[in-house]
Each structure stands twice: as structure tokens, then as C-alpha cells.
Design a protein around this motif. Structure first.
Motif, PDB file in Angstrom:
ATOM      1  N   PHE A 180       3.321  54.279  30.998  1.00 44.66           N
ATOM      2  CA  PHE A 180       2.545  53.092  30.665  1.00 44.66           C
ATOM      3  C   PHE A 180       1.223  53.448  29.979  1.00 44.66           C
ATOM      4  O   PHE A 180       0.816  52.784  29.018  1.00 44.66           O
ATOM      5  CB  PHE A 180       2.267  52.273  31.930  1.00 44.66           C
ATOM      6  N   ALA A 181       0.550  54.486  30.448  1.00 46.51           N
ATOM      7  CA  ALA A 181      -0.750  54.865  29.875  1.00 46.51           C
ATOM      8  C   ALA A 181      -0.614  55.238  28.400  1.00 46.51           C
ATOM      9  O   ALA A 181      -1.456  54.861  27.568  1.00 46.51           O
ATOM     10  CB  ALA A 181      -1.354  56.027  30.662  1.00 46.51           C
ATOM     11  N   GLU A 182       0.453  55.956  28.049  1.00 50.76           N
ATOM     12  CA  GLU A 182       0.676  56.341  26.658  1.00 50.76           C
ATOM     13  C   GLU A 182       1.036  55.137  25.810  1.00 50.76           C
ATOM     14  O   GLU A 182       0.577  54.987  24.673  1.00 50.76           O
ATOM     15  CB  GLU A 182       1.786  57.399  26.568  1.00 50.76           C
ATOM     16  N   TYR A 183       1.849  54.260  26.387  1.00 53.26           N
ATOM     17  CA  TYR A 183       2.216  53.044  25.673  1.00 53.26           C
ATOM     18  C   TYR A 183       0.975  52.199  25.389  1.00 53.26           C
ATOM     19  O   TYR A 183       0.809  51.651  24.291  1.00 53.26           O
ATOM     20  CB  TYR A 183       3.224  52.230  26.486  1.00 53.26           C
ATOM     21  N   GLN A 184       0.083  52.112  26.366  1.00 55.95           N
ATOM     22  CA  GLN A 184      -1.124  51.311  26.217  1.00 55.95           C
ATOM     23  C   GLN A 184      -2.013  51.856  25.105  1.00 55.95           C
ATOM     24  O   GLN A 184      -2.614  51.089  24.341  1.00 55.95           O
ATOM     25  CB  GLN A 184      -1.890  51.248  27.530  1.00 55.95           C
ATOM     26  N   LYS A 185      -2.094  53.177  24.986  1.00 54.97           N
ATOM     27  CA  LYS A 185      -2.886  53.771  23.908  1.00 54.97           C
ATOM     28  C   LYS A 185      -2.339  53.377  22.547  1.00 54.97           C
ATOM     29  O   LYS A 185      -3.087  53.048  21.628  1.00 54.97           O
ATOM     30  CB  LYS A 185      -2.884  55.307  24.043  1.00 54.97           C
ATOM     31  N   LEU A 186      -1.001  53.416  22.418  1.00 53.13           N
ATOM     32  CA  LEU A 186      -0.385  53.000  21.162  1.00 53.13           C
ATOM     33  C   LEU A 186      -0.674  51.529  20.879  1.00 53.13           C
ATOM     34  O   LEU A 186      -0.961  51.141  19.748  1.00 53.13           O
ATOM     35  CB  LEU A 186       1.129  53.222  21.209  1.00 53.13           C
ATOM     36  N   MET A 187      -0.591  50.720  21.918  1.00 55.69           N
ATOM     37  CA  MET A 187      -0.820  49.285  21.758  1.00 55.69           C
ATOM     38  C   MET A 187      -2.240  49.008  21.271  1.00 55.69           C
ATOM     39  O   MET A 187      -2.452  48.205  20.361  1.00 55.69           O
ATOM     40  CB  MET A 187      -0.575  48.558  23.081  1.00 55.69           C
ATOM     41  N   LEU A 188      -3.214  49.683  21.875  1.00 57.72           N
ATOM     42  CA  LEU A 188      -4.617  49.441  21.530  1.00 57.72           C
ATOM     43  C   LEU A 188      -4.928  49.852  20.096  1.00 57.72           C
ATOM     44  O   LEU A 188      -5.880  49.347  19.504  1.00 57.72           O
ATOM     45  CB  LEU A 188      -5.543  50.179  22.505  1.00 57.72           C
ATOM     46  N   GLY A 189      -4.128  50.732  19.540  1.00 54.42           N
ATOM     47  CA  GLY A 189      -4.341  51.169  18.162  1.00 54.42           C
ATOM     48  C   GLY A 189      -3.517  50.403  17.150  1.00 54.42           C
ATOM     49  O   GLY A 189      -3.466  50.788  15.975  1.00 54.42           O
ATOM     50  N   SER A 190      -2.896  49.310  17.582  1.00 53.54           N
ATOM     51  CA  SER A 190      -2.013  48.544  16.700  1.00 53.54           C
ATOM     52  C   SER A 190      -2.665  47.254  16.228  1.00 53.54           C
ATOM     53  O   SER A 190      -3.578  46.733  16.857  1.00 53.54           O
ATOM     54  CB  SER A 190      -0.704  48.208  17.432  1.00 53.54           C
ATOM     55  N   ASP A 191      -2.159  46.737  15.115  1.00 56.78           N
ATOM     56  CA  ASP A 191      -2.568  45.415  14.629  1.00 56.78           C
ATOM     57  C   ASP A 191      -1.639  44.336  15.151  1.00 56.78           C
ATOM     58  O   ASP A 191      -2.064  43.209  15.401  1.00 56.78           O
ATOM     59  CB  ASP A 191      -2.551  45.373  13.100  1.00 56.78           C
ATOM     60  N   ALA A 192      -0.358  44.673  15.292  1.00 57.50           N
ATOM     61  CA  ALA A 192       0.634  43.676  15.711  1.00 57.50           C
ATOM     62  C   ALA A 192       1.662  44.323  16.618  1.00 57.50           C
ATOM     63  O   ALA A 192       1.984  45.511  16.479  1.00 57.50           O
ATOM     64  CB  ALA A 192       1.322  43.059  14.499  1.00 57.50           C
ATOM     65  N   ILE A 193       2.172  43.533  17.565  1.00 59.53           N
ATOM     66  CA  ILE A 193       3.204  44.008  18.478  1.00 59.53           C
ATOM     67  C   ILE A 193       4.415  43.092  18.358  1.00 59.53           C
ATOM     68  O   ILE A 193       4.275  41.869  18.243  1.00 59.53           O
ATOM     69  CB  ILE A 193       2.687  44.042  19.934  1.00 59.53           C
ATOM     70  N   LEU A 194       5.602  43.684  18.333  1.00 56.45           N
ATOM     71  CA  LEU A 194       6.833  42.908  18.298  1.00 56.45           C
ATOM     72  C   LEU A 194       7.292  42.686  19.733  1.00 56.45           C
ATOM     73  O   LEU A 194       7.572  43.634  20.462  1.00 56.45           O
ATOM     74  CB  LEU A 194       7.915  43.641  17.497  1.00 56.45           C
ATOM     75  N   ASP A 195       7.355  41.410  20.144  1.00 55.39           N
ATOM     76  CA  ASP A 195       7.697  41.069  21.514  1.00 55.39           C
ATOM     77  C   ASP A 195       9.135  40.585  21.578  1.00 55.39           C
ATOM     78  O   ASP A 195       9.880  40.646  20.598  1.00 55.39           O
ATOM     79  CB  ASP A 195       6.722  40.002  22.029  1.00 55.39           C
ATOM     80  N   GLN A 196       9.547  40.050  22.737  1.00 53.13           N
ATOM     81  CA  GLN A 196      10.929  39.650  22.960  1.00 53.13           C
ATOM     82  C   GLN A 196      11.376  38.579  21.957  1.00 53.13           C
ATOM     83  O   GLN A 196      10.736  37.543  21.807  1.00 53.13           O
ATOM     84  CB  GLN A 196      11.089  39.132  24.387  1.00 53.13           C
ATOM     85  N   LEU A 197      12.506  38.818  21.334  1.00 47.81           N
ATOM     86  CA  LEU A 197      12.984  37.964  20.254  1.00 47.81           C
ATOM     87  C   LEU A 197      13.482  36.616  20.741  1.00 47.81           C
ATOM     88  O   LEU A 197      13.331  35.609  20.056  1.00 47.81           O
ATOM     89  CB  LEU A 197      14.111  38.685  19.495  1.00 47.81           C
ATOM     90  N   TYR A 198      14.088  36.573  21.932  1.00 47.61           N
ATOM     91  CA  TYR A 198      14.746  35.351  22.392  1.00 47.61           C
ATOM     92  C   TYR A 198      13.866  34.494  23.304  1.00 47.61           C
ATOM     93  O   TYR A 198      14.347  33.596  23.973  1.00 47.61           O
ATOM     94  CB  TYR A 198      16.053  35.709  23.104  1.00 47.61           C
ATOM     95  N   SER A 199      12.568  34.795  23.335  1.00 45.64           N
ATOM     96  CA  SER A 199      11.654  34.065  24.203  1.00 45.64           C
ATOM     97  C   SER A 199      10.942  32.956  23.445  1.00 45.64           C
ATOM     98  O   SER A 199      10.675  33.067  22.252  1.00 45.64           O
ATOM     99  CB  SER A 199      10.628  35.036  24.788  1.00 45.64           C
ATOM    100  N   TYR A 200      10.622  31.885  24.154  1.00 42.43           N
ATOM    101  CA  TYR A 200       9.797  30.805  23.605  1.00 42.43           C
ATOM    102  C   TYR A 200       8.315  31.118  23.776  1.00 42.43           C
ATOM    103  O   TYR A 200       7.471  30.481  23.150  1.00 42.43           O
ATOM    104  CB  TYR A 200      10.064  29.496  24.367  1.00 42.43           C
TER     105      TYR A 200
END
Length: 364
Positions: free
Chosen positions: A253-273
Motif C-alpha cells: 500500500f505504501a508504494e502504491y500511495q507514492k505512485l498515486m500522489l505523483g499522478s494527475d489522474a487515476i483510473l478507477d472501477q469501470l462498472y461503478s456509478y
């Protein structure tokens, strides 16, 4: 009030506990930390690894059982709130009912009513249908078999019928429960702790778009990340100098969070409202969410101004076109980031959310 939050899902109970404590309540959290995410808790209920893990966890629960008594509220994260078979949960649920004042059930994820109602096609698209067509991928079929006509399903019905209140955390869960339990169901958004230092939302448009997609092994088709990944890869191929694509698979999770904080956009779940905890945390940190932002999401929150989520329908074309629109209009990115931060403050601030829980608890 004395409150026991039992089980964990993506940091919901841990964050809610902080909010409730700030309001002066005595709160105890007990969970497995949501598996590998290992969120903090007061009482550890993780399943020991190796032989006889289930038996050893059962003994751990039995040793802690007296600690789960005398509360004004016990809130369980799901009918399956422990890493034990459904059959073992019935007795524990009855014990909680007997030795505490009120029990609240959370509708935050997979359970019988979510599968039952979704599989009826009450949504335009979702985990079990796209339009009138039923989804038959391996994961969708497995989940149907797990919850319909099984001990898990019976446990889910048992808890819903006997609990004192049901809290739905997203529009989809509310739509599944409210028609069946209108008197019990209350919608309360997920709690997010705002950043102590507000993320920098640069007024200058970025020169390129940094996109992050997280891949869950064995669930890619079910969550739609296979389609989103293909669209992002094709976009990267076409706009190589304007797109950076980061793929997170099986990261701590810690590594994932670092990547997230350095991003402009995140692709989330496709089938969610709606955006769930991963997307909400991203927005909290000034990252644009590309995923579920249907009108129903804003309506249930009463939001009439902000539209920070780049909504996509469950098709390759929709995802590709939405991403291409962002790449070709990079000046939109700072505004979407600022709106996302404001959206979290308005609807998900952990103190505001804790107050809503407090009102619910007092009403029952």
C-alpha cells in the motif's frame, strides 16, 4: 457513547473511529486490518498463517469475546466481519446482539443483497450486467455462487433482519437495501481525513498527463481494469510525448500511495456509478478520478455544483475518449483537481461523517 467497530474495509472504520473520538466517544476497533493493507486497529483479529489458521483465529476471537460486550453500538463492516466461515458468524452475531445495546450493519461491499439486487439488473450497468446482458465472466459467476443459496447468503439475511440499523456507503448499496429495508437504511458517505497540508493544485496546466491504474490480480475483467488498461495503453501509444502511464500490480500500500500522489489522474472501477475509497483518497490528494461519476452519485449527496469526476461508461471507447479529452485539454486538469479536493471537504470530511453516524446512533 461506547462504540465497537468490528471489521475493516479500505480504512473506513479506522478513519471513522478517529472522527468519533474527536467528538468525545469511546471507540474500539477490531479487525484484520483489511488483509495486506494492514490498517491500524486496537484489537488484532487477523487470521494466523499456516496450518489450522481458522481454528487459531477462532480461539483468538474466543479469547477476546469479553472485550466485545457492554457497548452502546456495535457496528459490523459486513455480514462476514471475520476471516471465518459464514457458519461460525451466526453465534458471534447473536452474542454481540445479546451483550450490547444496538448492532449496526454496514452495506459497503459484497453481500447477499448487493448480489441479489444487482443481478436483477436494477442498474444500467454494473458488476453483474451491462444493459440487459448478464455478465458471465469467471469472477461474476463465482460471486453469484458464493452468495446466492449458500450459508453466506443466509448469514447476510440473518444479520440484515436482526440488526437495528443498516448504513449504506455508496449510491449502489443504498439502491440495493433501501427498497427492502426502508425503515432501517441510512445513507452516510465514506469518511476521509483531509490532508493536513492541502495538496498543491498548480494553476499552470501540466505539459503531460500522468495516469495511474491499479491492477487486482484475478479480478481485472470483473472490475473492468482490463478495458481501462487497454484504452490507456493505446492513448499512450498515440500521444507518447503527452502521456505517462504507471501500472501498479501487487504493490504494498505504501508504494502504491507514492505512485498515486505523483499522478494527475487515476483510473478507477469501470462498472461503478460512484467513487469508492481508493478514488476518494486520490481526489483528497488532488488526483483526478476517471471512473464512476454518474448523476445518481451527485444526487444522493445533494451536490449540484461540483463535477470533479471524469465519468465513463463501461466501454473501451468511453474510456479512451475521456482520456483523450483530458490529454487534448490539459488546462482542465488543475480545475478538476481543485474540485475534487473541495468535493471531499463537502461530503467526506471524517468529522462531518462522524456527526452523521452520531445522529444515527442516537436515533436508534
Amino acid at each position: 457513547m461506547r462504540i465497537l467497530l468490528l471489521g475493516e474495509y479500505s480504512n473506513v472504520h479506522t478513519t471513522l473511529a478517529q472522527g468519533l473520538r474527536s467528538l468525545g466517544h469511546e471507540v474500539v476497533t477490531a479487525s484484520n486490518g483489511d488483509f495486506w493493507k494492514d490498517y491500524p486497529r486496537d484489537i488484532d483479529l487477523s487470521r494466523p498463517k499456516g496450518p489450522f489458521g481458522g481454528f487459531r483465529l477462532w480461539m483468538k476471537v474466543m479469547l477476546n469475546l469479553r472485550k466485545f460486550t457492554g457497548f452502546d453500538i456495535v457496528q459490523i463492516i459486513n455480514p462476514l466481519f471475520l476471516e471465518l466461515k459464514a457458519e461460525h458468524h451466526f453465534r458471534i452475531f447473536d452474542y454481540l446482539k445479546k451483550h450490547n445495546k444496538k448492532v449496526v450493519l454496514c452495506a459497503f461491499g459484497l453481500d447477499y443483497y448487493w448480489v441479489l439486487q444487482s443481478d436483477k439488473g436494477i442498474f444500467r450497468y454494473g458488476d453483474f450486467n451491462i444493459g440487459e446482458k448478464k455478465r458471465t465472466d469467471v469472477e461474476a459467476e463465482r460471486i453469484r455462487k458464493e452468495w446466492i443459496g449458500t450459508p453466506k447468503g443466509e448469514l447476510s439475511k440473518y444479520c440484515a433482519e436482526r440488526c437495528d440499523a443498516i448504513v449504506s456507503g455508496l449510491y449502489e448499496y443504498d439502491a440495493c437495501y433501501r427498497p427492502l429495508f426502508p425503515e432501517k437504511t441510512t445513507f452516510i458517505p465514506f469518511p476521509i481525513k483531509p490532508c493536513e497540508i492541502e495538496p498543491a493544485t498548480n494553476l499552470v496546466s501540466p505539459s503531460h498527463l500522468i495516469i495511474l491504474i491499479g491492477i487486482s490480480r484475478n479480478r481485472s475483467a470483473y472490475k473492468g481494469t482490463d478495458i481501462m488498461l487497454r484504452a490507456a495503453q493505446d492513448l499512450k501509444a498515440k500521444y507518447e510525448d503527452k502521456v505517462i502511464l504507471n501500472i501498479a500490480e501487487g504493490l504494498p500500500f505504501a508504494e502504491y500511495q507514492k505512485l498515486m500522489l505523483g499522478s494527475d489522474a487515476i483510473l478507477d472501477q469501470l462498472y461503478s456509478y460512484t467513487p469508492a475509497m481508493n478514488a476518494l483518497e486520490a481526489m483528497n490528494n488532488g488526483v483526478v478520478c476517471v471512473g464512476g461519476g454518474e448523476p445518481e452519485n451527485y444526487e444522493i449527496l445533494g451536490e449540484t455544483e461540483l463535477r470533479p469526476i471524469v465519468n465513463v461508461e463501461p466501454t473501451y471507447e468511453s474510456v479512451y475518449n475521456a482520456l483523450e479529452e483530458l490529454v487534448l485539454n490539459l488546462d482542465r486538469v488543475p480545475q478538476l483537481k481543485r474540485e475534487g479536493i473541495e468535493y471531499i471537504k463537502r461530503h467526506h470530511d471524517f468529522i462531518k461523517v462522524a456527526l452523521k453516524y452520531e445522529n444515527l446512533y442516537m436515533s436508534i
